[in-house]
Design a protein around this motif. Sequence first.
Motif, mmCIF file in Angstrom:
data_model
loop_
_atom_site.group_PDB
_atom_site.id
_atom_site.type_symbol
_atom_site.label_atom_id
_atom_site.label_comp_id
_atom_site.label_asym_id
_atom_site.label_seq_id
_atom_site.Cartn_x
_atom_site.Cartn_y
_atom_site.Cartn_z
ATOM 1 N N PRO A 144 0.758 -1.377 0.012
ATOM 2 C CA PRO A 144 -0.301 0.062 -0.296
ATOM 3 C C PRO A 144 0.821 1.461 -0.250
ATOM 4 C CG PRO A 144 -0.392 -1.505 1.856
ATOM 5 C CD PRO A 144 0.716 -1.896 0.744
ATOM 6 N N ASP A 145 0.116 2.354 -1.053
ATOM 7 C CA ASP A 145 1.106 3.432 -1.097
ATOM 8 C C ASP A 145 1.657 3.887 0.662
ATOM 9 O OD1 ASP A 145 1.130 3.583 -3.503
ATOM 10 O OD2 ASP A 145 -0.859 5.148 -3.703
ATOM 11 N N ASP A 146 0.399 3.971 1.828
ATOM 12 C CA ASP A 146 1.159 4.629 2.685
ATOM 13 C C ASP A 146 1.774 4.039 3.795
ATOM 14 O OD1 ASP A 146 -0.846 3.065 2.858
ATOM 15 O OD2 ASP A 146 -1.101 3.448 5.220
ATOM 16 N N VAL A 147 1.892 2.803 3.538
ATOM 17 C CA VAL A 147 3.402 1.956 3.749
ATOM 18 C C VAL A 147 4.643 1.733 3.140
ATOM 19 C CG1 VAL A 147 3.764 -0.361 3.974
ATOM 20 C CG2 VAL A 147 1.382 -0.039 4.712
ATOM 21 N N TYR A 148 4.533 2.426 1.641
ATOM 22 C CA TYR A 148 6.056 2.236 0.669
ATOM 23 C C TYR A 148 6.076 3.623 1.607
ATOM 24 C CZ TYR A 148 8.779 3.219 -2.904
ATOM 25 O OH TYR A 148 9.927 2.656 -3.717
ATOM 26 N N GLU A 149 5.258 4.410 1.825
ATOM 27 C CA GLU A 149 5.829 5.850 1.822
ATOM 28 C C GLU A 149 6.417 5.878 3.062
ATOM 29 O OE1 GLU A 149 2.655 8.985 1.193
ATOM 30 O OE2 GLU A 149 2.709 8.451 -1.184
ATOM 31 N N ALA A 150 6.004 5.505 4.085
ATOM 32 C CA ALA A 150 6.026 5.849 5.372
ATOM 33 C C ALA A 150 8.319 5.232 6.049
ATOM 34 C CB ALA A 150 5.452 4.659 6.874
ATOM 35 N N TYR B 21 10.161 6.631 3.797
ATOM 36 C CA TYR B 21 10.913 8.257 4.597
ATOM 37 C C TYR B 21 11.904 7.961 5.876
ATOM 38 C CZ TYR B 21 10.452 11.688 8.279
ATOM 39 O OH TYR B 21 11.172 12.947 9.153
#
Length: 86
Positions: A15-21, A24
């Motif tokens: 998921p995008d939010d997991v990848y972005e976290a 980061y």
Amino acid sequence: MIPAMGRTLQIRNVPDDVYEALAYRAEREGRSLAQQALHDLRQTNDQQREDRRRQILDEILADYRAGRTRKLSTPVVELVREDRER
């Protein structure tokens, strides 16, 4: 002790939010995405082990306080030896 050979793990449909976290944290820590993912997995595994260890110790303490005895499935000598080898 011979170190275990590394294995490869590929994760799809992150998921995008997991990848972005993850990205980061990797950038902040100066790691690659793979290094950060491995770091996070190790941290989670270590925390689960610590949680389980704490749960067992709490159960033993509760039994002790209640005057109950516990029969160990593994001899104490083996448990101590295993702990020292960590």
